[in-house]
Enzyme design. Structure first.
Site, PDB file in Angstrom:
ATOM      1  N   ASN A  13      44.938  46.504  41.835  1.00 46.27           N
ATOM      2  CA  ASN A  13      44.640  46.172  43.224  1.00 46.27           C
ATOM      3  C   ASN A  13      45.279  44.812  43.526  1.00 46.27           C
ATOM      4  O   ASN A  13      44.775  43.783  43.100  1.00 46.27           O
ATOM      5  CB  ASN A  13      43.110  46.109  43.407  1.00 46.27           C
ATOM      6  N   TRP A  14      46.385  44.856  44.240  1.00 46.36           N
ATOM      7  CA  TRP A  14      47.130  43.612  44.509  1.00 46.36           C
ATOM      8  C   TRP A  14      46.481  42.768  45.606  1.00 46.36           C
ATOM      9  O   TRP A  14      46.930  41.656  45.876  1.00 46.36           O
ATOM     10  CB  TRP A  14      48.567  43.936  44.924  1.00 46.36           C
ATOM     11  N   LYS A  15      45.497  43.317  46.305  1.00 42.65           N
ATOM     12  CA  LYS A  15      44.830  42.606  47.409  1.00 42.65           C
ATOM     13  C   LYS A  15      45.873  42.054  48.396  1.00 42.65           C
ATOM     14  O   LYS A  15      46.883  42.711  48.622  1.00 42.65           O
ATOM     15  CB  LYS A  15      43.925  41.509  46.854  1.00 42.65           C
ATOM     16  N   HIS A 106      35.559  48.609  48.586  1.00 37.57           N
ATOM     17  CA  HIS A 106      35.713  47.427  47.732  1.00 37.57           C
ATOM     18  C   HIS A 106      34.745  46.346  48.228  1.00 37.57           C
ATOM     19  O   HIS A 106      34.525  46.202  49.435  1.00 37.57           O
ATOM     20  CB  HIS A 106      37.159  46.926  47.790  1.00 37.57           C
ATOM     21  N   GLU A 108      35.055  43.288  48.613  1.00 33.60           N
ATOM     22  CA  GLU A 108      35.622  42.340  49.584  1.00 33.60           C
ATOM     23  C   GLU A 108      35.596  42.934  50.991  1.00 33.60           C
ATOM     24  O   GLU A 108      35.398  42.223  51.975  1.00 33.60           O
ATOM     25  CB  GLU A 108      37.050  41.940  49.156  1.00 33.60           C
ATOM     26  N   GLU A 178      32.332  47.906  39.937  1.00 33.35           N
ATOM     27  CA  GLU A 178      32.810  46.528  39.913  1.00 33.35           C
ATOM     28  C   GLU A 178      31.653  45.582  40.237  1.00 33.35           C
ATOM     29  O   GLU A 178      31.348  45.353  41.431  1.00 33.35           O
ATOM     30  CB  GLU A 178      33.906  46.337  40.959  1.00 33.35           C
ATOM     31  N   GLY A 184      37.250  38.486  39.964  1.00 31.27           N
ATOM     32  CA  GLY A 184      38.030  37.266  40.166  1.00 31.27           C
ATOM     33  C   GLY A 184      37.386  36.015  39.607  1.00 31.27           C
ATOM     34  O   GLY A 184      37.810  34.907  39.920  1.00 31.27           O
ATOM     35  N   SER A 222      37.568  41.209  36.350  1.00 30.90           N
ATOM     36  CA  SER A 222      38.225  40.348  35.357  1.00 30.90           C
ATOM     37  C   SER A 222      38.684  41.104  34.111  1.00 30.90           C
ATOM     38  O   SER A 222      38.577  40.592  32.992  1.00 30.90           O
ATOM     39  CB  SER A 222      37.305  39.173  34.988  1.00 30.90           C
ATOM     40  N   GLY A 244      43.451  40.486  39.548  1.00 30.65           N
ATOM     41  CA  GLY A 244      44.359  39.397  39.165  1.00 30.65           C
ATOM     42  C   GLY A 244      45.392  39.790  38.118  1.00 30.65           C
ATOM     43  O   GLY A 244      46.587  39.504  38.278  1.00 30.65           O
TER      44      GLY A 244
HETATM   45  C1  PEP Z   1      39.144  43.821  42.032  1.00 29.50           C
HETATM   46  O1  PEP Z   1      39.211  43.109  43.008  1.00 29.50           O
HETATM   47  O2  PEP Z   1      39.108  45.057  42.180  1.00 29.50           O
HETATM   48  C2  PEP Z   1      39.099  43.187  40.713  1.00 29.50           C
HETATM   49  C3  PEP Z   1      38.562  43.849  39.749  1.00 29.50           C
HETATM   50  O3  PEP Z   1      39.596  41.903  40.613  1.00 29.50           O
HETATM   51  P1  PEP Z   1      39.762  41.033  39.263  1.00 29.50           P
HETATM   52  O4  PEP Z   1      40.343  41.925  38.210  1.00 29.50           O
HETATM   53  O5  PEP Z   1      40.675  39.921  39.644  1.00 29.50           O
HETATM   54  O6  PEP Z   1      38.399  40.568  38.886  1.00 29.50           O
END
Ligand code: PEP
Length: 263
Positions: A13-15, A106, A108, A178, A184, A222, A244
């Site tokens: 997921n490049w966001k 998600h 976010e 998640e 993050g 993460s 990330g």
């Molecule tokens: C995400 O936003 O889906 C995610 C898992 O981010 P990260 O790996 O950076 O925690």
């Protein structure tokens, strides 16, 4: 089928990243790694979710690779079809552009952009009805975990979509667990805690659909090369949604490699 017999998925997921030139290089590097050190498609499904504006370019670039890497949209409109909805991209428009996968729910989107369970449900329904596969994100906040409400929160999020996914549509749902406090932050749920939640999610899904036993349940929060093998070793963790670490081709490749070879 037991949880560990499910082909894993690793999705980046490049966001709201990266700039166009960097995206092009990232895809190029990923393709090169997959060419030099093949990960068989039967061992791991791989996908990347760029910004909407880059979906077509990334898809075209990936199509010239030696294996399928899916292009995944990060979100879609709660409105179906076409019409006067400025700024929106519907499920049908994604499908018409050759996009077959979309993230929905998600944290976010839920936390920053106000995607309530009702809105998330509309998005899931539109996506599924248009023929897309949904990667449906669930997860508890730190406060909910500390108050002992993690399981209840996540199972409620699973139940939420049961009213919009028809019996024969569950095969086009992938769940991503998640925990919000792990996204993050560098904090990962311990493999034991993640496995316990994944087993509960599978139990919950299985009460809703017989397909629950064969559905992929991804872990996100993460995930990096250093913890991927341990997570992949858990029977009910069928892949990873990676934020990330997916912005670095080598890290992302290593995570896919870990899931492909540990499962
Ligand atoms: C995400 O936003 O889906 C995610 C898992 O981010 P990260 O790996 O950076 O925690």
């Amino acid at each position: 089928m037991s949880g560990s017999a499910i082909t894993p998925w690793v999705v980046g997921n490049w966001k709201m990243n990266p700039m166009r030139a960097d995206a092009k290089q990232l895809v190029q590097e990923l393709k090169q790694l997959l060419q030099d050190h093949v990960i068989d498609e039967s061992q791991c499904h791989i996908g990347v979710a760029p910004i909407s504006l880059a979906l077509s370019n990334v898809q075209a670039q990936l199509s010239a690779g030696n294996r399928t890497v899916y292009t995944v949209a990060q979100d879609l409109s709660r409105i179906a079809g076409t019409g006067a909805y400025t700024g929106e991209i519907s499920a049908e428009l994604l499908k018409d552009s050759g996009i077959d996968f979309v993230l929905v729910g998600h944290s976010e989107r839920r936390e920053i952009f106000g995607d309530s369970p009702a809105i998330v449900n509309e998005k899931v329904k539109n996506a599924i009805d248009a023929g897309l596969t949904v990667i449906y994100c669930v997860g508890e906040s730190l406060e909910q975990r500390e108050n002992g409400q993690a399981e209840q929160t996540v199972l409620q999020q699973i139940c939420d979509i049961a009213s919009v996914v028809q019996a024969d549509q569950w095969e086009r749902v992938v769940v991503a667990y998640e925990p919000i406090w792990a996204i993050g932050t560098g904090k990962t749920a311990s493999p034991a805690d993640a496995q316990a939640m994944h087993a509960k999610i599978r139990e919950g899904l299985s009460q809703i659909t017989p397909m629950g036993q064969s559905m992929a349940i991804l872990y996100g929060g993460s995930v990096k090369p250093e913890n991927a093998v341990e997570l992949a070793a858990c029977p009910d963790i069928n892949g990873a949604l990676v934020g990330g670490a997916s912005l670095n081709a080598e890290s992302f490749y290593k995570i896919a490699h870990a899931f492909a070879n540990t499962k």
